[in-house]
Design an enzyme around this catalytic site. Structure first.
Site, short mmCIF file in Angstrom:
data_model
loop_
_atom_site.label_atom_id
_atom_site.label_comp_id
_atom_site.label_asym_id
_atom_site.label_seq_id
_atom_site.Cartn_x
_atom_site.Cartn_y
_atom_site.Cartn_z
N GLU A 166 -5.07 -8.78 0.82
CA GLU A 166 -5.70 -8.47 2.12
C GLU A 166 -7.17 -8.22 1.87
O GLU A 166 -7.55 -7.60 0.88
CB GLU A 166 -5.15 -7.18 2.75
N GLU A 192 0.81 -1.22 0.00
CA GLU A 192 0.00 0.00 0.00
C GLU A 192 0.85 1.27 0.00
O GLU A 192 0.78 2.08 0.94
CB GLU A 192 -0.93 0.02 1.22
C1 BGP Z 1 -4.18 -2.18 5.59
C2 BGP Z 1 -2.75 -2.36 6.00
C3 BGP Z 1 -2.54 -3.18 7.21
C4 BGP Z 1 -3.67 -3.25 8.20
C5 BGP Z 1 -5.06 -3.20 7.59
C6 BGP Z 1 -6.19 -2.94 8.54
O1 BGP Z 1 -4.36 -0.91 5.08
O2 BGP Z 1 -1.96 -2.91 4.98
O3 BGP Z 1 -1.30 -2.87 7.75
O4 BGP Z 1 -3.42 -2.64 9.36
O5 BGP Z 1 -5.13 -2.23 6.58
O6 BGP Z 1 -6.36 -1.58 8.80
P1 BGP Z 1 -6.22 -0.95 10.22
O7 BGP Z 1 -5.12 -1.62 10.91
O8 BGP Z 1 -5.96 0.49 9.99
O9 BGP Z 1 -7.54 -1.17 10.90
#
Ligand code: BGP
Length: 465
Positions: free
Chosen positions: A366, A167
């Site tokens: 993801e 990302e």
């Molecule tokens: C994505 C990232 C992760 C992760 C996930 C969940 O954007 O790659 O690192 O953390 O989101 O989001 P968050 O942790 O902000 O709830």
């Protein structure tokens, strides 16, 4: 009842990152990343004051954790190498403890039939380099390529799936536009330079990988947020959505796959005198070193309408000068994270890759649902009954399946995440894992209902619903 069957070779697993899982331990030789530094400076900015030094203790528990991955049906797993663990000052000396740790982690995964997918950068700039400007500074690009080369040299004999970034738009948004990552700036000129240097670093790392004669695949992981206009018949809404797409999706997707930036984005930045500094030869590097494989993180769509508000987010230009976010009535929400759940978005973005990005080999790297207070779903056996997560996965997989049937080159599905992990400033507020982590109890792990379900589903390569 419908049956959704996936190819035998489909990659099933989950994803995480080094900084969100490993923790920091006495004698591990790790240097500070921006997260370690920021937490020491402002611990109150992190949910319940929990910082990256604890995370989920994976530095100590990875062997047991890998057994749990097996029990939850993984055939592949993505994590990241922490640059600040391997090369504590960002350049120079390699930390032998880190080499030992990552070697053993990788070997253990392989010995258990789980293919390691390794990412090189997950929001975690070494502090020593941030002090010199981080991604704003072209020297960081060189330092990154040297770091990538070291990783390929140390681990490339066993790791066959590499990713240059996770990302890359997020450090731009968080660090230089909307203030949720260090250095917490609001400066679009710098944001553009940072984005450009990340993309260039990615192309140079890919070039290095190929020059070294490595025989795996190398790609990038982007978060795609399909931009939907409020009203498809309103040209102003459609234009606003197209510009949001340029800023947040195509700014990395196009250079990574097509080897060039969208002309419309270049023109838009030229108009406001915000083009980045480039050097002769850069264009060819980006053109010639596109990815083999694309990871796509999908959480939520972006709903956009033409600019209505006159409110400016900052004195200087901002992406938001071109569109407003549209709060669509009736949308399905994950109230804990405040993100819309729109399953069909995953299909739309995959079809876009098929039709406009040469049907590049890709996978869902993801997808997930962070929920607060999951302990209220614990049953008598101590297991969290997270049926909402099972429904969330099924809802998305149905659309991945449809995309597959319609010819999209999608090769796998990784869930965010395996074990509950540290979510940056949200720390352990929202839990995403197949496996719970009890922070009050030395990080004790318990497989959730979704983890058991995932094991059965992946053993059958699909499900009925
Ligand atoms: C994505 C990232 C992760 C992760 C996930 C969940 O954007 O790659 O690192 O953390 O989101 O989001 P968050 O942790 O902000 O709830």
């Amino acid at each position: 009842m419908m049956k959704y069957t996936f190819p035998e070779t489909f990659w099933w697993g989950s994803a995480t990152s080094g900084p969100q899982t490993e923790g920091v331990f006495e004698g591990d030789g790790k240097g500070d990343s921006i997260w370690d530094y920021w937490y020491k400076k402002e611990p109150e900015r992190f949910f319940n004051g929990v910082g990256p030094e604890k995370a989920s203790y994976v530095y100590k528990t990875y062997k047991e954790d890998i057994q749990l991955m097996k029990e939850t049906g993984h055939n592949s797993y993505r994590t990241s190498i922490q640059w600040s663990r391997l090369i504590p000052e960002g350049t120079g000396e390699v930390n032998p403890e880190a080499v030992k740790f990552y070697n053993s982690y990788i070997d253990e995964l392989i010995a258990n039939g789980i293919e390691p997918f390794i990412n090189l950068y997950h929001f975690d700039m070494p502090m020593a380099l941030q002090e010199k400007g981080g991604w704003e500074n072209r020297e960081t690009v060189e330092a990154y390529v040297a770091y990538a080369e070291k990783c390929f040299e140390l681990f490339g004999d066993r790791v066959k799936k590499w990713f240059t970034h996770n990302e890359p738009i997020v450090p731009v948004e968080g660090g230089y536009l909307y203030q949720f990552h260090y250095p917490l700036e609001v400066n679009m000129k710098k944001a553009v330079q940072v984005a450009y240097h990340e993309a260039l670093a990615s192309a140079l790392a890919i070039q290095k990988y190929r020059e070294m004669g490595q025989d795996g695949e190398i790609g990038i992981i982007v978060n795609l947020t399909p931009s939907y206009p409020r009203d498809e018949n309103n040209p102003e809404d459609v234009k606003a959505a197209r510009i949001a797409d340029l800023f947040f999706n195509r700014s990395f997707l196009d250079p990574a796959i097509k080897g060039e930036y969208p002309q419309e984005l270049v023109e838009l930045l030229r108009e406001i005198d915000h083009l980045p500094d480039v050097q002769p030869g850069d264009k060819d590097i980006i053109k010639e070193n596109t990815v083999d494989l694309l990871g796509v993180n999908y959480y939520q769509p972006r709903r956009i309408k033409a600019k209505e508000s006159t409110e400016k987010l900052a004195e200087g230009p901002m992406p938001d000068d071109y569109f407003d976010n549209y709060d669509m009535p009736g949308k399905k929400m994950n109230p804990y994270r405040g993100w819309e759940i729109y399953e069909k978005g995953i299909y739309d973005l995959l079809i876009n890759l098929r039709d406009n990005y040469s049907n590049i080999p890709c996978f869902i790297s993801e997808n997930g649902m962070g929920v607060e207070g999951e302990e209220r779903y614990i049953n008598e056996e101590g297991v969290i009954e997270d049926d909402y997560r099972i429904d969330f996965i099924k809802g998305h997989l149905k659309y991945v399946h449809q995309a597959l049937e319609e010819g999209v080159n999608v090769k796998g599905y990784h869930m965010w995440t395996c074990m509950d992990n540290w979510s940056w400033t949200n720390a352990y507020k929202n839990r995403y894992g197949f496996i719970s982590v009890d922070l009050e109890n030395e990080g004790k792990r318990t497989i959730k209902k979704s983890g058991r379900w995932f094991k059965e589903m992946t053993a059958a390569n699909g499900f009925e619903d």
